[in-house]
Design an enzyme around this catalytic site. Structure first.
Site, short mmCIF file in Angstrom:
data_model
loop_
_atom_site.label_atom_id
_atom_site.label_comp_id
_atom_site.label_asym_id
_atom_site.label_seq_id
_atom_site.Cartn_x
_atom_site.Cartn_y
_atom_site.Cartn_z
CE1 TYR A 99 44.92 38.89 33.76
CE2 TYR A 99 44.65 38.04 31.54
CZ TYR A 99 44.41 39.02 32.49
OH TYR A 99 43.66 40.13 32.15
N GLY B 88 45.25 51.64 38.13
CA GLY B 88 45.75 51.10 36.87
C GLY B 88 45.14 51.82 35.68
CG ASP C 283 46.24 49.80 42.40
OD1 ASP C 283 47.37 49.28 42.47
OD2 ASP C 283 45.60 49.88 41.34
CG ASN C 284 49.18 45.44 44.86
OD1 ASN C 284 49.09 45.98 43.76
ND2 ASN C 284 49.40 44.14 45.00
CG ASP D 118 47.43 41.89 48.11
OD1 ASP D 118 46.34 41.53 47.61
OD2 ASP D 118 48.52 41.36 47.85
CB VAL D 119 42.40 43.18 46.20
CG1 VAL D 119 42.98 42.00 45.43
CG2 VAL D 119 40.89 43.10 46.22
CE1 TYR E 109 31.55 33.90 47.12
CE2 TYR E 109 30.21 35.31 48.51
CZ TYR E 109 31.29 34.49 48.35
OH TYR E 109 32.10 34.21 49.42
N GLY F 247 49.95 49.65 39.07
CA GLY F 247 49.31 50.97 38.99
C GLY F 247 50.33 52.08 39.14
CD GLN G 73 26.11 28.83 48.55
OE1 GLN G 73 26.86 28.34 47.72
NE2 GLN G 73 26.37 28.75 49.86
N1 LIG Z 1 43.64 46.35 29.32
C1 LIG Z 1 43.22 45.25 28.71
O1 LIG Z 1 43.44 45.11 27.50
C2 LIG Z 1 42.46 44.19 29.45
C3 LIG Z 1 42.01 43.09 28.71
C4 LIG Z 1 41.29 42.11 29.39
C5 LIG Z 1 41.02 42.22 30.72
N2 LIG Z 1 41.48 43.29 31.41
C6 LIG Z 1 41.20 43.34 32.85
O2 LIG Z 1 40.80 44.64 33.23
C7 LIG Z 1 41.32 44.96 34.54
C8 LIG Z 1 42.13 46.23 34.46
O3 LIG Z 1 43.20 46.02 33.56
P1 LIG Z 1 44.24 47.16 33.21
O4 LIG Z 1 44.60 47.03 31.80
O5 LIG Z 1 43.75 48.45 33.72
O6 LIG Z 1 45.50 46.68 34.07
P2 LIG Z 1 46.48 47.53 35.01
O7 LIG Z 1 47.65 46.65 35.29
O8 LIG Z 1 46.74 48.86 34.43
O9 LIG Z 1 45.61 47.71 36.33
C9 LIG Z 1 45.43 46.69 37.27
C10 LIG Z 1 45.65 47.30 38.63
O10 LIG Z 1 45.49 46.29 39.64
C11 LIG Z 1 46.47 46.52 40.64
N3 LIG Z 1 46.67 45.25 41.35
C12 LIG Z 1 47.19 44.09 40.87
N4 LIG Z 1 47.19 43.14 41.82
C13 LIG Z 1 46.64 43.72 42.94
C14 LIG Z 1 46.36 43.27 44.26
N5 LIG Z 1 46.63 42.00 44.63
N6 LIG Z 1 45.81 44.13 45.15
C15 LIG Z 1 45.52 45.42 44.78
N7 LIG Z 1 45.77 45.90 43.55
C16 LIG Z 1 46.33 45.06 42.65
C17 LIG Z 1 47.69 47.01 39.89
O11 LIG Z 1 48.59 47.73 40.71
C18 LIG Z 1 47.04 47.88 38.82
O12 LIG Z 1 46.92 49.22 39.25
C19 LIG Z 1 42.11 43.74 34.98
O13 LIG Z 1 41.29 42.94 35.80
C20 LIG Z 1 42.42 43.01 33.70
O14 LIG Z 1 42.57 41.63 33.90
C21 LIG Z 1 42.21 44.27 30.81
#
Ligand SMILES: NC(=O)c1ccc[n+]([C@@H]2O[C@H](COP(=O)([O-])OP(=O)(O)OC[C@H]3O[C@@H](n4cnc5c(N)ncnc54)[C@H](O)[C@@H]3O)[C@@H](O)[C@H]2O)c1
Length: 344
Positions: free
Chosen positions: A171, A34, A55-56, A80-81, A185, A60, A188
């Site tokens: 979310y 991502g 990454d699923n 999938d994670v 975690y 991404g 504990q």
């Molecule tokens: N970009 C922002 O502004 C922002 C703000 C707050 C929090 N975050 C957090 O930062 C992290 C990264 O965000 P980002 O902006 O890069 O988002 P993004 O969507 O670009 O990246 C997230 C990635 O997770 C992968 N993904 C989703 N569900 C999955 C699963 N079940 N198994 C495996 N892969 C999975 C997606 O394919 C993607 O590549 C996330 O946890 C998001 O919640 C981002």
């Protein structure tokens, strides 16, 4: 030098002292294909660490990591994670996998809850079993919900005002539950957990897969402005956000993961430069020299509970990480625009 090359060297230059902890270390990065994850992987690989990226590809993009695939020390597990298992040994686990944009998580609410709750538990279990040196969870400013005026800028001590039964709940609540898992975690099982509450972050690769489809607002505005197409604004445009440029965000996350003595800490990582959506669009139109018109349309997703103001209090990050963003919004927008032109 391309915008991406420039940005990577900027991140690396900010890491003085931390390189030795990265070099030779094995990282598991979920969500690594991502936006933020791919920059994280880039930095690790170019500093001499190795990465297994899980990454699923739900959000991404292959484009984000294509250049890493032939570098060695990088492996993509397209899984999938929530189901991922491995016997490989890691020094650090970074759990970022999540559907992070409102249109996407509203379309896939159950999967969003699962990656936040089941995925987080699975990664924490792996971290506890392997006794890793550090576990980073990327939480979000959304866990604060819609804070009252006197809680903006929002400090880590604010508990939040969140709707558990609404269009953002899958979310927001999954991240809140994930934080509770991290805390448990740590308490504990002594798992060395650190939590980043990330505020809006932007830059090259933001929603690279679908810049106008499921994309987040800022990159959508940039793409439309460059094409001189109408820009839809939801609501009155007075809602504010504080946008942090990607190089600053990755620096903050790495420092949080790698600074000794911070197990159990929760830290806001974001920019203090607050801007209304109205003014953001105006800046993008000006910087792209665009003839786009701003139009009010029916939102493409449910904007109920959309926060009115978003601005972090980053006193804690300044104090314990010695970190604060360096790239102002104007400079970051220029870089993002240049990158879209370069790659689009
Ligand atoms: N970009 C922002 O502004 C922002 C703000 C707050 C929090 N975050 C957090 O930062 C992290 C990264 O965000 P980002 O902006 O890069 O988002 P993004 O969507 O670009 O990246 C997230 C990635 O997770 C992968 N993904 C989703 N569900 C999955 C699963 N079940 N198994 C495996 N892969 C999975 C997606 O394919 C993607 O590549 C996330 O946890 C998001 O919640 C981002």
């Amino acid at each position: 030098m391309s915008v991406a090359e420039n940005d990577l060297s900027r991140i690396k230059n900010s890491l003085h002292g931390f390189e030795t902890r990265i070099k030779g270390s094995r990282f598991l990065v979920t969500g690594g294909a991502g936006f933020i994850g791919s920059w994280f992987c880039d930095t690790i690989i170019s500093t001499g660490g190795s990465v297994v990226c899980v990454d699923n590809m739900s959000a991404g993009s292959e484009k984000n990591i294509a250049h890493l695939k032939n570098r060695g020390k990088f492996r993509l597990a397209t899984e999938d994670v929530c189901k991922f298992g491995t016997k490989e040994k890691f020094d650090y686990i970074v759990h970022m996998a999540s559907m992070a944009s409102p249109p996407l998580y509203q379309k896939f609410p159950i999967e969003t809850l699962d990656s936040g709750v089941i995925g987080t538990k699975r990664m924490l279990e792996l971290a506890a079993k392997q006794k890793v040196k550090g576990f980073l969870f990327t939480s979000t400013s959304e866990i604060y919900g819609n804070p009252p005026e006197n809680m903006v800028p929002t400090p880590e001590t604010y508990y939040g005002y969140v709707n558990p039964h609404g269009p953002r709940s899958m979310y927001d609540e999954s991240k809140r539950c994930a934080e509770a898992y991290c805390y448990s975690y740590w308490k504990q099982k002594d798992t060395p957990v650190r939590i980043a509450r990330i505020f809006n972050t932007y830059g090259p690769r933001l929603d690279a897969k679908s810049q106008t489809g499921y994309g987040r607002a800022l990159i959508k505005f940039v793409n439309l402005a460059i094409k001189n197409e109408p820009i839809s604004m939801y609501g009155n445009g007075k809602q504010t956000r504080s946008f942090c440029y990607i190089t600053d965000q990755v620096e903050g996350l790495l420092k949080l993961l790698l600074t000794p003595g911070l197990d159990g800490e929760v830290v806001n990582t974001g920019s203090e430069e607050e801007v209304s959506i109205n003014n953001l669009i105006k800046s993008i139109i000006r910087l792209t020299n665009s003839s786009s018109k701003v139009i009010n349309t029916k939102p493409a997703y449910d904007i109920t509970d959309d926060p009115v103001r978003r601005k972090p209090d980053i006193t804690k990050a300044k104090k314990i990480l010695g970190w604060e963003p360096k790239v102002g919004l104007e400079e970051g927008l220029k870089k993002t625009i240049e990158w879209v032109k370069e790659t689009g």
